[in-house]
Design a protein around this motif. Structure first.
Motif, short mmCIF file in Angstrom:
data_model
loop_
_atom_site.label_atom_id
_atom_site.label_comp_id
_atom_site.label_asym_id
_atom_site.label_seq_id
_atom_site.Cartn_x
_atom_site.Cartn_y
_atom_site.Cartn_z
N THR A 54 1.63 7.59 3.21
CA THR A 54 2.44 6.49 3.07
C THR A 54 1.47 5.42 2.81
O THR A 54 0.60 5.30 3.37
CB THR A 54 3.14 6.27 4.34
OG1 THR A 54 2.23 5.91 5.21
CG2 THR A 54 4.36 7.19 4.71
N VAL A 55 1.97 4.47 1.93
CA VAL A 55 1.30 3.15 1.74
C VAL A 55 2.32 2.11 1.85
O VAL A 55 3.49 2.18 1.93
CB VAL A 55 0.63 3.37 0.19
CG1 VAL A 55 -0.41 4.34 0.19
CG2 VAL A 55 1.84 3.37 -0.69
N VAL A 56 1.91 0.96 1.94
CA VAL A 56 2.74 -0.41 1.89
C VAL A 56 3.47 -0.42 0.85
O VAL A 56 2.92 -0.18 -0.48
CB VAL A 56 1.92 -1.63 2.05
CG1 VAL A 56 2.68 -2.81 2.34
CG2 VAL A 56 1.12 -1.44 3.68
N ASP A 104 7.43 -4.68 -0.51
CA ASP A 104 7.22 -5.81 0.45
C ASP A 104 6.60 -5.12 1.80
O ASP A 104 6.45 -3.93 1.86
CB ASP A 104 8.60 -6.42 0.93
CG ASP A 104 9.54 -5.43 1.48
OD1 ASP A 104 9.15 -4.58 2.09
OD2 ASP A 104 10.67 -5.63 1.44
N ALA A 105 6.03 -5.92 2.45
CA ALA A 105 5.02 -5.66 3.58
C ALA A 105 5.86 -4.91 4.62
O ALA A 105 5.41 -4.12 5.58
CB ALA A 105 4.23 -6.59 4.02
N ARG A 106 7.29 -5.04 4.76
CA ARG A 106 7.95 -4.24 5.73
C ARG A 106 8.25 -2.82 5.31
O ARG A 106 8.82 -2.14 6.13
CB ARG A 106 9.27 -5.06 5.86
CG ARG A 106 9.20 -6.46 6.30
CD ARG A 106 10.38 -7.15 6.47
NE ARG A 106 10.80 -7.32 5.25
CZ ARG A 106 12.31 -7.67 4.59
NH1 ARG A 106 13.23 -7.62 5.35
NH2 ARG A 106 12.56 -7.79 3.38
N SER A 107 8.03 -2.37 3.93
CA SER A 107 8.35 -1.19 3.54
C SER A 107 7.28 -0.20 3.25
O SER A 107 6.12 -0.91 3.21
CB SER A 107 9.58 -1.07 2.50
OG SER A 107 8.69 -1.57 1.38
N LYS A 108 7.49 1.24 3.29
CA LYS A 108 6.52 2.14 3.11
C LYS A 108 6.99 2.83 2.01
O LYS A 108 7.89 3.38 2.13
CB LYS A 108 6.23 3.03 4.37
CG LYS A 108 5.49 2.22 5.49
CD LYS A 108 5.35 3.28 6.91
CE LYS A 108 4.75 2.57 7.84
NZ LYS A 108 4.65 3.58 9.10
N THR A 159 10.61 4.45 -1.18
CA THR A 159 10.62 4.20 0.42
C THR A 159 11.01 5.29 1.25
O THR A 159 11.91 6.17 0.65
CB THR A 159 11.05 2.82 0.35
OG1 THR A 159 12.69 3.06 0.05
CG2 THR A 159 10.53 1.64 -0.48
#
Length: 171
Positions: A94-96, A99-103, A64
């Protein structure tokens, strides 16, 4: 005859004096030489400032932005900006994250093709720096360690604050 009462341009603009500007200019010059190595080898769009993160991602795998920032001792904000620049240049994607808040940041194929050469350049640069330090009476790495010890005794913040307290223009 010059007017001795009127302040010169240096009095009005204190930026003409800087103890550390030569160090920044030296580092910029050395970074330009590293960039020239990349250009000569046709590693286009690579900035020397990207290499540590690329090597770290190669060694540890996708991370991340927070993990990568922590690993290179940078702020999340600074690393987020750098990742955006590296992504635009084609070095990372970058990919999700989990959790949806981090890359998650990962190397592209372009980066994987040159990462061995980047590691070689890193080693060569460190060896060249060691050679330089052997030529001078007081190596920069020792200067840095000595400054760090002095700042443990009194922080840079506190040193600046003391000087500002003495300056009537600050009050």
């Amino acid at each position: 005859m010059p007017d001795l009462q009127s302040p010169g341009p240096h009095a009005l603009d204190p930026t003409h004096e800087s103890l550390w500007r030569p160090l920044r200019l030296l580092q910029d010059s050395m970074d330009a030489d590293i960039a020239r190595i990349y250009s000569e080898e046709r590693i286009d769009g690579l900035k020397p400032s990207f290499v540590m993160e690329l090597l770290r991602l190669h060694a540890r795998g996708p991370m991340t932005i927070t993990e990568l920032a922590d690993s290179v001792h940078r702020t999340h904000s600074a690393l987020s900006q750098k990742v955006a620049a590296m992504r635009a240049a084609g070095w990372v994607r970058t990919v999700v994250g989990d959790d949806a808040r981090s890359k998650k940041v990962m190397l592209t194929d372009q980066a994987r093709r040159v990462v061995g050469r980047l590691a070689a350049e890193w080693r060569a640069t460190e060896a060249a720096l060691a050679d330089l330090e052997a030529e001078i009476p007081y190596p920069l790495s020792r200067v840095v360690a000595d400054i760090e010890q002095a700042l443990e005794r009194k922080t840079f913040h506190d040193r600046i604050a003391e000087k500002l307290a003495e300056d009537p223009a600050w009050s």
